[in-house]
Design an enzyme around this catalytic site. Structure first.
Site, mmCIF file in Angstrom:
data_model
loop_
_atom_site.group_PDB
_atom_site.id
_atom_site.type_symbol
_atom_site.label_atom_id
_atom_site.label_comp_id
_atom_site.label_asym_id
_atom_site.label_seq_id
_atom_site.Cartn_x
_atom_site.Cartn_y
_atom_site.Cartn_z
ATOM 1 N N CYS A 5 39.880 47.783 29.249
ATOM 2 C CA CYS A 5 40.182 47.738 30.688
ATOM 3 C C CYS A 5 41.059 46.560 31.068
ATOM 4 O O CYS A 5 41.759 46.614 32.063
ATOM 5 C CB CYS A 5 38.893 47.737 31.510
ATOM 6 S SG CYS A 5 38.176 46.117 31.804
ATOM 7 N N CYS B 244 38.643 41.463 31.525
ATOM 8 C CA CYS B 244 38.269 40.225 30.826
ATOM 9 C C CYS B 244 39.186 40.072 29.607
ATOM 10 O O CYS B 244 39.572 41.054 29.002
ATOM 11 C CB CYS B 244 36.822 40.288 30.342
ATOM 12 S SG CYS B 244 35.600 40.405 31.650
ATOM 13 N N CYS C 299 29.589 46.670 34.823
ATOM 14 C CA CYS C 299 30.495 45.592 34.429
ATOM 15 C C CYS C 299 29.678 44.312 34.397
ATOM 16 O O CYS C 299 29.045 43.952 35.394
ATOM 17 C CB CYS C 299 31.643 45.472 35.428
ATOM 18 S SG CYS C 299 32.668 43.998 35.190
ATOM 19 N N GLN D 161 36.181 33.771 48.285
ATOM 20 C CA GLN D 161 36.092 33.507 46.846
ATOM 21 C C GLN D 161 35.032 34.387 46.193
ATOM 22 O O GLN D 161 33.942 34.568 46.730
ATOM 23 C CB GLN D 161 35.757 32.033 46.601
ATOM 24 C CG GLN D 161 36.870 31.072 46.975
ATOM 25 C CD GLN D 161 37.963 30.952 45.911
ATOM 26 O OE1 GLN D 161 38.010 31.713 44.949
ATOM 27 N NE2 GLN D 161 38.853 29.998 46.085
ATOM 28 N N TYR E 79 47.266 27.191 53.953
ATOM 29 C CA TYR E 79 46.739 28.424 53.336
ATOM 30 C C TYR E 79 45.240 28.545 53.660
ATOM 31 O O TYR E 79 44.409 28.771 52.787
ATOM 32 C CB TYR E 79 46.920 28.416 51.813
ATOM 33 C CG TYR E 79 48.290 28.009 51.305
ATOM 34 C CD1 TYR E 79 49.316 28.951 51.210
ATOM 35 C CD2 TYR E 79 48.561 26.704 50.906
ATOM 36 C CE1 TYR E 79 50.575 28.589 50.733
ATOM 37 C CE2 TYR E 79 49.820 26.334 50.429
ATOM 38 C CZ TYR E 79 50.813 27.279 50.356
ATOM 39 O OH TYR E 79 52.048 26.913 49.875
ATOM 40 N N ASP F 31 45.581 25.179 48.977
ATOM 41 C CA ASP F 31 45.024 26.112 47.989
ATOM 42 C C ASP F 31 45.904 27.365 47.990
ATOM 43 O O ASP F 31 45.532 28.408 48.538
ATOM 44 C CB ASP F 31 43.575 26.440 48.360
ATOM 45 C CG ASP F 31 42.857 27.253 47.280
ATOM 46 O OD1 ASP F 31 43.507 27.612 46.271
ATOM 47 O OD2 ASP F 31 41.668 27.542 47.437
ATOM 48 N N CYS G 254 44.548 28.082 41.518
ATOM 49 C CA CYS G 254 43.989 29.084 40.611
ATOM 50 C C CYS G 254 44.951 29.357 39.453
ATOM 51 O O CYS G 254 44.703 30.222 38.623
ATOM 52 C CB CYS G 254 43.660 30.382 41.358
ATOM 53 S SG CYS G 254 45.090 31.114 42.192
#
Length: 471
Positions: free
Chosen positions: A102, A105, A179, A303, A332, A401, A428
């Site tokens: 998929c 991960c 999942c 988040q 942001y 951010d 991120c």
């Protein structure tokens, strides 16, 4: 005119030669070789060197020896793992049966300790020009952490209704019932929706024919409140047996607090459409983060890992070392999460956000929490700061951010122009963060602290906080 004709013929002949060369280059060649992995790339793939060319191999770990198949197509060289000859001590068996298929991960074949070391090393390499990196803040139980799940609906090979995640780089849906990084309760609700679709004879949406009913299901869960929102993304507002379907779903899952139908009838990769209707409850849920209550709508960005978000924001506020007389700009700002959380530490907070729906949510969240020293504006944060500089206004700290693409030079030059004493940069994507730090450190700022946080276990993503001070 004669010269023009000659030029045309010459160019036509040259283009033909160019096509021939391109055709020759597109011929692909395969070879199987034994290699040693010398490191990892930013996506957690193993790196090998073959004939002076760097190649990334999925599922290969640093220090391992393996047989790999290399495919050369033109100048492009790709590879896949065939057999491991010498195994890394960090290698483990992936818990998820869908791993490697998929693409959600990328690091499940690596122990959590190994993942943390990989992310620490990755951030250290990027931040080497700027100073010492503190040890990464990890997660005690790195499973079941996603408070938002998104499932796509389609028909399977045998004509059955399936739901799951798109296979990496394709539009083929891989059926997934559980999942290991998602909220288990949300997975249960999604499985029930799939079963009820059969009972009520509802069809998945066909993207090619643009026919059918259900495209996606979005489920958001309040970590502290346990409130649950179900968003049914459909091709139209026509919902056969709507009341009975909702009644049956609530009977199976009384924990659901609101159900919304969102209509997306466009040919697009976007999940949510512009129109929506509340079918049950108030259309939003709430959650508590760092002592503040937040109202979350279907389109709100919130988040996805609440446990680590608490650590991330708490650490960012600690690194900022706010004083009670400070004025802070939250660029942001989204629905106002970090701005409202830090408001009790400072004199005032100004939040700036381009998304008008997010700004409305932020204003509501300030009222919910009875916070009077935070104001939120719709607009470009960079332009907002330039106006402040022209008007002679001052800021003590800028909290930023940005999305994965980082900030642009226009925004960064606005920060420099306004000249706050401190910048707290939460990212991120440390790759784009390192690029932006290069600009800020060339224009009068010095890095004083670097703190990675593992927000997304089993993926290659890592969050990073950097404190900068005006020299």
């Amino acid at each position: 005119m004669k010269n023009s004709k000659r030029t045309y013929k010459k160019n036509f002949k040259d283009n033909s030669k160019f096509k021939d060369k391109t055709h020759k280059k597109s011929v692909s060649r395969k070879e199987t070789i034994e290699v040693k992995c010398i490191g990892m790339d930013e996506e957690g793939k193993g790196v090998i060197i073959h004939r002076n060319q760097r190649v990334s191999i999925p599922n290969l770990l640093e220090g391992e020896t393996a047989l790999v198949e290399l495919l050369k197509k033109g100048d492009n060289l790709t590879g896949r793992l065939i057999q491991i000859k010498k195994t890394s001590s960090s290698r483990v068996k992936a818990k998820c049966p869908h791993y490697g298929e998929c693409g959600g991960c990328q690091l499940q074949h690596m122990s959590y300790k190994g993942q943390s070391e990989f992310k620490q090393k990755f951030v250290q390499e990027l931040m080497k020009p700027y100073g010492k990196v503190d040890p990464i803040i990890t997660m005690e139980k790195p499973y079941d952490y996603r408070n938002k799940i998104h499932s796509t609906y389609a028909y399977g090979k045998k004509g059955e209704i399936i739901s799951g995640i798109y296979e990496e780089n394709t539009h083929r849906v891989i059926p997934i019932q559980r999942c290991i990084i998602q909220d288990p309760k949300a997975d249960e609700i999604n499985n029930s929706i799939r079963e009820l679709m059969k009972s009520f004879k509802l069809n998945p949406y066909d993207e090619v024919r643009r026919q059918g009913f259900l495209r996606h299901v979005l489920i958001k869960t309040g970590f502290a409140t346990k409130e649950v929102m179900v968003v049914l993304v459909t091709g139209s507002f026509v919902f056969p047996s709507k009341n009975n379907f909702i009644k049956a779903l609530l009977k199976k899952h009384p924990e659901i607090t609101t159900i919304v139908v969102n209509v997306n009838d466009k040919k697009t990769s976007m999940v949510l459409g512009e129109k929506e209707k509340v079918l049950y409850g108030k259309g939003t849920i709430s959650d508590i983060l760092c002592g503040c209550t937040f109202n979350i709508s279907p389109k709100s960005f919130y988040q996805i890992n609440p446990i680590q978000t608490h650590k991330l924001y708490s650490k960012a506020i600690e690194m900022a070392d706010f004083k009670s007389d400070e004025i802070v700009l939250d660029a942001y700002s989204g629905i106002g999460t970090i701005g409202l959380i830090l408001s009790k530490n400072v004199k005032s907070v100004i939040g700036v956000e381009l998304n008008k729906d997010a700004v409305k949510d932020a204003i509501k969240n300030a009222k919910i929490n009875n916070i009077k020293n935070a104001r939120f504006y719709e607009g470009d944060a960079g332009e907002f700061m330039v106006k402040m500089a022209h008007q002679g206004e001052k800021l003590d700290t800028v909290m930023m951010d940005p999305p994965r693409s980082g900030s642009d030079e226009k925004f960064l030059s606005s920060v420099v122009k306004l000249s706050p004493k401190k910048v707290i940069y939460i990212s991120c994507n440390p790759v784009t963060q390192a690029r932006d730090l290069k600009y800020l450190t060339k224009h009068g700022y010095r890095v004083e602290g670097i703190q990675p946080v593992d927000m997304f276990p089993h993926t290659y993503h890592v969050e990073n906080i950097v404190r900068l001070s005006k020299q």
